[in-house]
Design a protein around this motif. Structure first.
Motif, PDB file in Angstrom:
ATOM      1  N   LEU A 152       4.325   5.180   4.343  1.00 37.65           N
ATOM      2  CA  LEU A 152       2.932   5.153   4.117  1.00 37.65           C
ATOM      3  C   LEU A 152       2.375   6.708   4.463  1.00 37.65           C
ATOM      4  O   LEU A 152       3.106   7.186   5.345  1.00 37.65           O
ATOM      5  CB  LEU A 152       2.309   4.276   5.053  1.00 37.65           C
ATOM      6  N   LYS A 153       1.424   7.081   3.318  1.00 40.41           N
ATOM      7  CA  LYS A 153       0.793   8.352   3.787  1.00 40.41           C
ATOM      8  C   LYS A 153      -0.143   8.050   4.892  1.00 40.41           C
ATOM      9  O   LYS A 153      -0.721   6.861   4.832  1.00 40.41           O
ATOM     10  CB  LYS A 153       0.343   8.859   2.504  1.00 40.41           C
ATOM     11  N   ALA A 189       0.737  -1.241   0.061  1.00 40.63           N
ATOM     12  CA  ALA A 189       0.131  -0.080  -0.029  1.00 40.63           C
ATOM     13  C   ALA A 189       0.778   1.044   0.038  1.00 40.63           C
ATOM     14  O   ALA A 189       2.194   1.168   0.401  1.00 40.63           O
ATOM     15  CB  ALA A 189      -1.092  -0.103   1.265  1.00 40.63           C
ATOM     16  N   ASP A 190       0.048   2.436  -0.548  1.00 40.60           N
ATOM     17  CA  ASP A 190       1.009   3.451  -0.393  1.00 40.60           C
ATOM     18  C   ASP A 190       0.759   4.604   0.582  1.00 40.60           C
ATOM     19  O   ASP A 190       1.357   5.436   0.940  1.00 40.60           O
ATOM     20  CB  ASP A 190       0.683   4.452  -1.928  1.00 40.60           C
ATOM     21  N   GLY A 191      -0.644   4.078   1.125  1.00 40.32           N
ATOM     22  CA  GLY A 191      -1.164   5.079   2.470  1.00 40.32           C
ATOM     23  C   GLY A 191      -2.128   4.556   2.956  1.00 40.32           C
ATOM     24  O   GLY A 191      -2.780   3.170   2.716  1.00 40.32           O
ATOM     25  N   ASP A 213      -1.642  13.493   5.374  1.00 37.90           N
ATOM     26  CA  ASP A 213      -1.168  13.784   4.119  1.00 37.90           C
ATOM     27  C   ASP A 213      -2.746  13.800   3.203  1.00 37.90           C
ATOM     28  O   ASP A 213      -2.579  13.863   2.086  1.00 37.90           O
ATOM     29  CB  ASP A 213      -0.626  12.282   3.561  1.00 37.90           C
ATOM     30  N   GLY A 214      -3.971  13.814   3.889  1.00 35.19           N
ATOM     31  CA  GLY A 214      -5.159  14.030   3.242  1.00 35.19           C
ATOM     32  C   GLY A 214      -6.329  13.370   3.848  1.00 35.19           C
ATOM     33  O   GLY A 214      -6.233  12.961   5.171  1.00 35.19           O
ATOM     34  N   LYS A 225       0.163  11.330  16.854  1.00 36.73           N
ATOM     35  CA  LYS A 225       1.453  11.852  16.351  1.00 36.73           C
ATOM     36  C   LYS A 225       2.507  10.686  16.246  1.00 36.73           C
ATOM     37  O   LYS A 225       3.260  10.429  15.105  1.00 36.73           O
ATOM     38  CB  LYS A 225       1.940  12.915  17.243  1.00 36.73           C
ATOM     39  N   VAL A 226       2.487   9.785  17.177  1.00 40.07           N
ATOM     40  CA  VAL A 226       3.419   8.434  17.015  1.00 40.07           C
ATOM     41  C   VAL A 226       3.054   7.794  15.662  1.00 40.07           C
ATOM     42  O   VAL A 226       3.960   7.334  15.156  1.00 40.07           O
ATOM     43  CB  VAL A 226       3.482   7.629  18.315  1.00 40.07           C
ATOM     44  N   LEU A 227       1.709   7.644  15.694  1.00 48.58           N
ATOM     45  CA  LEU A 227       1.259   6.824  14.681  1.00 48.58           C
ATOM     46  C   LEU A 227       1.595   7.422  13.316  1.00 48.58           C
ATOM     47  O   LEU A 227       2.286   6.663  12.124  1.00 48.58           O
ATOM     48  CB  LEU A 227      -0.309   6.670  14.629  1.00 48.58           C
ATOM     49  N   VAL A 228       1.457   8.842  12.966  1.00 46.56           N
ATOM     50  CA  VAL A 228       1.920   9.382  11.844  1.00 46.56           C
ATOM     51  C   VAL A 228       3.511   9.351  11.763  1.00 46.56           C
ATOM     52  O   VAL A 228       3.837   8.807  10.538  1.00 46.56           O
ATOM     53  CB  VAL A 228       1.496  10.851  11.863  1.00 46.56           C
TER      54      VAL A 228
END
Length: 551
Positions: free
Chosen positions: A98-99, A50-52, A200-201, A87-90
């Protein structure tokens, strides 16, 4: 005018993996999935190709509709963790390449949101007009004939104001009044909040529902469905489908707000939006909402989220897509958190493994972005739940003819021999782990060359190397009774790549003579797709067989 930030277009032709937080991984033993649990399992998503990721809502909420009823747009519900956990997840997702996209529910809030508490308190307060309020008709009935998707009138009487308020979904999900500029500004501020935190979106829930007809005109009727000739787009057990939804959604003002949203995202590099479009003509609305590069980056509708998967249906859907979408960009999903899992809808009972492979290859061949729902890569069928296990108010209300959405939301199976398949160490998960899912757990499929998980992984990594599948224009071979042929072409610095994807969407063997322009085509290996052979310019298919060819 603020200049646009650069955008590398990662989403265009990418793969987005949808995570339903309640059911992905529980880290603290309370039976409910959470943000730290997601973080711990992100390597699985990255390895898949996956990309995101798209995270369904994790905001503060009374959970009447499991997070799609937001009471605070700018905080994490304690059951999922904290802002620091997010924030840790991102950070971890970005480390893995991953986005991160999050689910923004802008059309409505919870009735426990402070905005609504203030709005309903009186007809004269600073937020009195932040929601859609209307007087009763002379006989006390609602202002018009609009219906809720969850059944019954879309209007709820409120004794505080002695007025009706609009709710397109549950009565506990009042609709915001987008005709009020202050509402738009407040919502845009919440979107900016998460962008500043590094998302990212967005996946925009019910993206065409934001505006309503200011005159509150009634929708025209379309009549009760013909049960002998069912329309796949209409739930025959829900009267919502008995209207043409002209005035309660998809209003022209909605497009102007989409432009405001796009202008905001364009200030942040490499961001994107995908909108959920539920409309009487979904493809036309996707075209409208993604055309011109000034509204949504991409959108999806429900054309491939129904039961139909015949060659004729798929050919007709893609033919209409080519005719109406133009320069717009779709996002194609076969499953999500709102519909029966594709393994059961398309694959049957029990799901046919070869058909599941064919469906994945078909989705990977379409012009657009691929969206996978958690567990789809494992071939999870729809879980069958007892009435007493149901959590979804939609299913509880419409049982037994419609069982709701819980069957696609049960916990992800990670370890077959662990309690609750490794989803939780607690005594009881929020929904039971389906017995049919345990043998399909990640640990049972990872590293096994012939598993569906290995096939998905091979297919998605192979697809990344095919420019025509990522970016190319799409045409179709003429309609065939059994075989669907999709042509993708894209110019690269090394020349034009021309790919032909051919799929036998039937349970019978089939043959297809290649058109003259494909006489020199050869099988393109590496995708993992099987079940078809090329012999003297004629393709021979097994049931549910397919092949990729390159000219």
């Amino acid at each position: 005018m603020t200049p646009k930030a650069p955008n590398n277009g990662w989403w265009r032709g990418g793969v987005i993996y949808q995570i339903y937080p309640r059911s992905f991984q529980d880290s603290n033993g309370d039976g409910i999935g959470d943000l730290p649990g997601i973080t711990a399992r992100l390597e699985h998503v990255a390895a898949l190709g996956a990309d995101g990721i798209w995270l369904s809502p994790f905001f503060k909420s009374p959970m009447k509709d499991f997070g799609y009823d937001v009471s605070d747009y700018c905080d994490v519900d304690p059951m999922f963790g904290t802002l620091d956990d997010f924030k840790v997840l991102v950070a971890r997702a970005h480390d893995l390449g991953l986005k991160v996209m999050i689910d923004q529910v802008l059309s409505h809030t919870s009735d426990q949101h402070p905005w609504f508490t203030e709005s309903r308190a009186s007809r004269k307060n600073p937020k009195a007009d932040w929601y859609v309020w209307a007087n009763a008709q002379d006989d006390g009935t609602p202002p018009n004939n609009w219906l809720s998707i969850f059944g019954g009138s879309a209007w709820q009487w409120d004794t505080r104001r002695c007025q009706y308020y609009l709710h397109n979904f549950l009565t506990s999900q009042p609709d915001l009044n987008f005709h009020n500029p202050a509402v738009q500004e407040a919502l845009l501020d919440t979107v900016k909040f998460w962008l500043d935190l590094g998302v990212d979106g967005y996946r925009l829930d019910t993206a065409n529902f934001y505006f309503h007809d200011a005159e509150l005109r009634s929708n025209p009727g379309r009549g009760a469905p013909d049960l002998d000739k069912p329309d796949p787009a209409v739930n025959p057990f829900n009267p919502y489908g008995w209207q043409w939804h002209v005035y309660d959604k998809s209003r022209p003002e909605n497009l102007v707000f989409m432009q405001r949203l796009r202008a905001l995202l364009d200030q942040y590099p490499d961001t994107t939006m995908v909108g959920e479009i539920g409309d009487d003509d979904g493809l036309a609305r996707v075209a409208e909402y993604t055309a011109g590069s000034d509204k949504l980056h991409m959108a999806y509708c429900f054309d491939l989220l129904g039961d139909q998967r015949s060659t004729a249906f798929l050919h007709g859907t893609l033919e209409r897509f080519n005719a109406v979408v133009g320069d717009g960009w779709p996002c194609w999903a076969l499953s999500n958190h709102d519909c029966e899992r594709s393994a059961s809808r398309w694959g049957g009972t029990p799901p046919n493994p070869q058909l599941l492979r064919l469906a994945a290859a078909f989705q990977a061949s379409l012009r657009g972005t691929v969206c996978l729902y958690q567990g789809e890569e494992l071939g999870l069928p729809e879980a069958q739940l007892a009435f007493e296990d149901l959590q979804d108010p939609y299913g509880i209300t419409m049982w037994p003819e419609f069982k709701g959405r819980d069957g696609c939301r049960t916990p992800m199976p990670w370890v077959a021999d662990a309690p609750h398949a490794g989803f939780t160490t607690g005594a009881k998960p929020w929904l039971p782990v389906a017995a049919t899912h345990t043998a399909l757990a990640v640990d049972q499929q990872a590293g096994h060359a012939h598993s569906l998980l290995s096939y998905f992984t091979q297919l998605l990594h192979w697809r990344r190397q095919q420019p025509a599948l990522l970016h190319g224009r799409m045409t179709l071979l003429p309609l065939h009774p059994q075989v669907l042929g999709i042509v993708r072409e894209h110019e690269t610095s090394q020349g034009t790549q021309r790919l032909l994807s051919v799929f036998n969407f039937s349970d019978q063997a089939a043959t297809l003579a290649l058109p003259p322009e494909w006489a020199v085509a050869a099988p393109l290996l590496g995708s993992g797709l099987s079940g078809a052979l090329l012999d003297a310019n004629t393709l021979h298919f097994e049931p549910w067989g397919g092949l990729f060819l390159q000219a």
